[in-house]
Scaffold this motif. Structure first.
Motif, PDB file in Angstrom:
ATOM      1  N   TYR A   1       0.837  -1.210   0.000  1.00  0.00           N
ATOM      2  CA  TYR A   1       0.000   0.000   0.000  1.00  0.00           C
ATOM      3  C   TYR A   1       0.865   1.251   0.000  1.00  0.00           C
ATOM      4  N   LEU A   2       1.921   1.254   0.814  1.00  0.00           N
ATOM      5  CA  LEU A   2       2.826   2.408   0.846  1.00  0.00           C
ATOM      6  C   LEU A   2       3.511   2.583  -0.505  1.00  0.00           C
ATOM      7  N   ALA A   3       3.957   1.480  -1.092  1.00  0.00           N
ATOM      8  CA  ALA A   3       4.628   1.542  -2.399  1.00  0.00           C
ATOM      9  C   ALA A   3       3.695   2.142  -3.450  1.00  0.00           C
ATOM     10  N   THR A   4       2.465   1.669  -3.507  1.00  0.00           N
ATOM     11  CA  THR A   4       1.542   2.168  -4.528  1.00  0.00           C
ATOM     12  C   THR A   4       1.110   3.600  -4.231  1.00  0.00           C
ATOM     13  N   THR A   5       1.041   3.969  -2.971  1.00  0.00           N
ATOM     14  CA  THR A   5       0.736   5.364  -2.619  1.00  0.00           C
ATOM     15  C   THR A   5       1.875   6.276  -3.066  1.00  0.00           C
ATOM     16  N   GLU A   6       3.107   5.879  -2.797  1.00  0.00           N
ATOM     17  CA  GLU A   6       4.251   6.696  -3.213  1.00  0.00           C
ATOM     18  C   GLU A   6       4.357   6.757  -4.736  1.00  0.00           C
ATOM     19  N   MET A   7       3.979   5.690  -5.418  1.00  0.00           N
ATOM     20  CA  MET A   7       3.961   5.720  -6.887  1.00  0.00           C
ATOM     21  C   MET A   7       2.924   6.722  -7.389  1.00  0.00           C
ATOM     22  N   ARG A   8       1.750   6.749  -6.767  1.00  0.00           N
ATOM     23  CA  ARG A   8       0.717   7.724  -7.157  1.00  0.00           C
ATOM     24  C   ARG A   8       1.211   9.153  -6.940  1.00  0.00           C
ATOM     25  N   MET A   9       1.872   9.378  -5.812  1.00  0.00           N
ATOM     26  CA  MET A   9       2.403  10.715  -5.515  1.00  0.00           C
ATOM     27  C   MET A   9       3.473  11.109  -6.537  1.00  0.00           C
ATOM     28  N   PHE A  10       4.334  10.152  -6.898  1.00  0.00           N
ATOM     29  CA  PHE A  10       5.359  10.382  -7.911  1.00  0.00           C
ATOM     30  C   PHE A  10       4.706  10.793  -9.232  1.00  0.00           C
ATOM     31  N   CYS A  11       3.660  10.077  -9.620  1.00  0.00           N
ATOM     32  CA  CYS A  11       2.959  10.367 -10.882  1.00  0.00           C
ATOM     33  C   CYS A  11       2.414  11.789 -10.888  1.00  0.00           C
ATOM     34  N   LYS A  12       1.793  12.171  -9.820  1.00  0.00           N
ATOM     35  CA  LYS A  12       1.187  13.498  -9.741  1.00  0.00           C
ATOM     36  C   LYS A  12       2.264  14.589  -9.774  1.00  0.00           C
ATOM     37  N   LYS A  13       3.321  14.403  -9.009  1.00  0.00           N
ATOM     38  CA  LYS A  13       4.380  15.423  -8.935  1.00  0.00           C
ATOM     39  C   LYS A  13       5.166  15.536 -10.232  1.00  0.00           C
ATOM     40  N   GLU A  14       5.510  14.392 -10.818  1.00  0.00           N
ATOM     41  CA  GLU A  14       6.368  14.384 -12.012  1.00  0.00           C
ATOM     42  C   GLU A  14       5.575  14.409 -13.321  1.00  0.00           C
ATOM     43  N   LYS A  15       4.250  14.320 -13.224  1.00  0.00           N
ATOM     44  CA  LYS A  15       3.383  14.275 -14.411  1.00  0.00           C
ATOM     45  C   LYS A  15       3.766  13.098 -15.319  1.00  0.00           C
ATOM     46  N   VAL A  16       3.861  11.944 -14.691  1.00  0.00           N
ATOM     47  CA  VAL A  16       4.249  10.699 -15.357  1.00  0.00           C
ATOM     48  C   VAL A  16       3.190   9.644 -15.048  1.00  0.00           C
TER      49      VAL A  16
END
Length: 182
Positions: A73-88
């Motif tokens: 859950y933490l991994a997928t949450t951090e991936m979502r945050m990465f996507c939003k911040k980096e626009k990826v």
């Protein structure tokens, strides 16, 4: 079945627009995201394919503190945050769990005896992956079918934003892509 010239043109396009990260190193999800963040400065990519999630090594200290379920859950949450911040966009490939691989179509179904396409909750680790995803697609092939082994079935299991017209595919009516034999 294409000319060398057309092949080279398309090959050059792929080389220019896609970068493959060597799998010579082991990555945790965090070290992969750190690498992806630094690489974004060199190459302005819009999508990242992680294939498959279980090829990433786990941070044993974090797993010991959180447990495997909360770690994912933490991994997928951090991936979502990465996507939003980096626009990826991240495409995170997973595999079906062992039980799902045993389910077969029943008598009377056109694919009787062949493995059933997994549901979103049939992924290794369970429903948490579909819960964290904006969209969820299952790609399934009947690899042992005598005539349809070359057809990839795309089952859209989840579409978060349906306002633009997207929606999941009907359960027995996936999108079918046929490859050219040979």
């Amino acid at each position: 079945r294409i000319s060398d010239e057309v092949f080279k043109k398309h090959f050059d396009y792929v080389i220019e627009h896609f970068k493959v990260v060597s799998n010579d190193s082991l990555y945790t999800y965090r070290t992969l995201l750190e690498f992806a963040r630094s690489y974004k400065k060199e190459f302005d990519y819009q999508g990242l394919l992680v294939d498959p999630y279980n090829s990433l090594t786990q941070d044993n200290e974090m797993v010991g503190q959180l447990g495997g379920h909360q770690y994912d859950y933490l991994a997928t949450t951090e991936m979502r945050m990465f996507c939003k911040k980096e626009k990826v966009t991240i495409w995170l490939n997973t595999h079906a769990n062992t039980a799902a691989l045993r389910y077969k179509h029943p008598i009377g179904h056109e694919y009787v005896g062949h493995p059933i396409p997994p549901l979103a909750s049939d992924v290794e680790g369970g429903g948490k992956f579909v819960n964290r995803a904006d969209d969820f697609v299952v790609i399934h092939r009947y690899v042992q079918h005598p005539t349809e082994w070359m057809i990839s079935h795309l089952h859209v299991r989840k579409v978060k934003e349906v306002e633009t017209g997207g929606r999941p595919t009907p359960i027995d009516n996936p999108i079918k892509l046929r490859s050219i034999v040979n």
